[in-house]
Design a protein around this motif. Structure first.
Motif, short mmCIF file in Angstrom:
data_model
loop_
_atom_site.label_atom_id
_atom_site.label_comp_id
_atom_site.label_asym_id
_atom_site.label_seq_id
_atom_site.Cartn_x
_atom_site.Cartn_y
_atom_site.Cartn_z
N ASP A 1 0.73 -0.59 0.32
CA ASP A 1 -0.36 0.32 -0.04
C ASP A 1 0.99 1.29 0.06
O ASP A 1 1.33 1.42 1.07
CB ASP A 1 -0.98 -0.23 1.50
CG ASP A 1 -1.91 1.18 1.36
OD1 ASP A 1 -2.05 1.48 0.47
OD2 ASP A 1 -3.00 0.78 1.71
N LEU B 1 0.89 4.96 4.31
CA LEU B 1 0.72 4.73 5.45
C LEU B 1 0.45 5.76 6.12
O LEU B 1 1.52 6.55 7.04
CB LEU B 1 1.78 3.86 6.08
CG LEU B 1 1.33 3.27 7.53
CD1 LEU B 1 0.75 1.77 7.69
CD2 LEU B 1 3.03 1.97 7.98
N GLY C 1 -2.62 4.88 9.78
CA GLY C 1 -2.13 3.21 10.24
C GLY C 1 -3.43 2.19 10.52
O GLY C 1 -2.96 0.48 10.68
N ALA D 1 -3.85 -0.49 7.45
CA ALA D 1 -2.43 -1.28 7.33
C ALA D 1 -2.42 -2.31 8.72
O ALA D 1 -3.06 -3.78 9.12
CB ALA D 1 -1.01 -0.95 8.04
N ALA E 1 5.35 0.17 2.49
CA ALA E 1 4.39 1.36 2.20
C ALA E 1 5.44 1.94 2.23
O ALA E 1 6.32 2.31 2.58
CB ALA E 1 3.70 1.69 3.16
N ALA F 1 5.00 7.09 4.75
CA ALA F 1 4.07 6.62 6.18
C ALA F 1 4.66 7.86 7.14
O ALA F 1 5.08 8.99 7.12
CB ALA F 1 4.89 5.62 6.48
N GLY G 1 1.49 6.82 11.99
CA GLY G 1 1.10 5.68 11.71
C GLY G 1 1.72 4.02 11.80
O GLY G 1 1.29 3.34 12.20
N VAL H 1 0.65 0.87 13.96
CA VAL H 1 1.31 -0.88 13.47
C VAL H 1 2.54 -1.47 14.17
O VAL H 1 2.65 -2.99 14.37
CB VAL H 1 1.29 -0.65 11.72
CG1 VAL H 1 0.57 0.03 11.33
CG2 VAL H 1 2.78 0.46 11.22
N PHE I 1 7.98 -4.19 8.94
CA PHE I 1 7.25 -2.95 7.60
C PHE I 1 8.73 -2.10 7.18
O PHE I 1 9.69 -1.71 7.30
CB PHE I 1 6.92 -1.87 7.60
CG PHE I 1 5.55 -2.29 9.46
CD1 PHE I 1 3.92 -2.37 8.69
CD2 PHE I 1 5.74 -2.97 10.95
CE1 PHE I 1 2.96 -2.75 9.14
CE2 PHE I 1 4.59 -3.35 11.35
CZ PHE I 1 3.25 -3.47 10.59
N ILE J 1 9.65 0.74 5.45
CA ILE J 1 9.14 2.53 4.20
C ILE J 1 10.19 3.10 3.50
O ILE J 1 11.36 2.84 4.15
CB ILE J 1 8.33 3.42 6.36
CG1 ILE J 1 7.68 2.78 6.87
CG2 ILE J 1 8.08 4.17 5.68
CD1 ILE J 1 7.01 1.67 6.52
#
Ligand code: PRP
Ligand code: URA
Length: 209
Positions: free
Chosen positions: A131, A134, A137, A140, A159, A162, A166, A170, A179, A181
């Motif tokens: 996605d 973010l 959040g 997600a 993501a 972000a 968020g 998450v 994650f 980013i």
């Protein structure tokens, strides 16, 4: 936080800067999202298992690493996540694709699920959720909850941009998910949009505004 990698790679940063520009066309925006998806996928899949296989080169026999055949599923959060799928698929053409439809209520910013179609053996696959944005959040966290409810245990999330709010949410809600980013921005505005961000990713990909 151990479960987050902020890529801050010059190629990715450059492409994100082009994405942010309000004068970037929808066509160029889609191309950039795909390219960034591929660059981020390259990093997120760095720990894919390999096995040794005998190969005969024109010169000699040798034993070399090949992918161990781990099963993958790419899961975009609709709509905007769709833009990143082809970039990751270019790296792993055999990956299956599942879809989770979520939209954010414009007033409450709460996510609402409206669609879910996943491969039947999804619980046995490495999942890469994609996605571009973010923000709070919420989307997600709910998408990952849904995957876990279907038995998924091995989940990564990518993501492109972000917000700190968020990221906090998450990583705390899902400490077992890694994650990735592209870039961490400043904060959210009063409407839940990321500052400076890039605006509404779905609308810019599909030209709906
Ligand atoms: C956007 C984005 C994320 C979500 C992020 O989707 O693609 O899914 O918002 O916001 P959050 O972190 O606060 O939940 P949106 O709901 O606008 O749907 P769309 O992709 O169909 O435009
Ligand atoms: N969703 C988007 O597309 N952009 C934002 O800034 C926040 C949520």
């Amino acid at each position: 936080m151990d479960n987050i990698t902020v890529l801050n790679h010059p190629l990715i940063m450059h492409k994100i800067s082009l994405l942010r520009d309000k004068n970037t066309s929808s066509k160029q925006f889609r191309e950039l999202i795909e390219e960034i998806g591929m660059l981020m996928g390259f990093e997120a899949l760095r720990d894919l298992p390999v096995e040794m296989r005998e190969i005969e080169t024109p010169i000699s026999k040798t034993v070399q690493p090949v992918l161990a055949g781990k099963k993958l599923a790419i899961v975009p959060i609709l709509r905007a996540g769709l833009g990143m799928v082809s970039g990751v698929q270019a790296l792993v053409p055999a990956a299956r694709v599942g879809h989770i439809g979520m939209y954010r209520d414009e007033e409450t910013l709460e996510p609402h699920e409206y669609f879910c179609k996943l491969p039947p053996d999804v619980a046995n696959r490495l999942i890469v959720v994609v996605d571009p944005m973010l923000a709070t959040g919420g989307s997600a966290v709910d998408a990952i909850n849904l995957l876990k409810a279907r038995g998924c245990k091995n989940i990564k999330f990518m993501a492109i941009i972000a917000a700190p709010e968020g990221i906090r949410k998450v990583t705390e809600a899902h400490p077992d998910v890694h994650f990735y980013i592209g870039c961490q921005d400043e904060k959210l505005n009063e409407n839940g949009y990321i500052i400076p961000g890039l605006g509404d990713a779905g609308d810019r990909i599909f030209g709906t505004k």
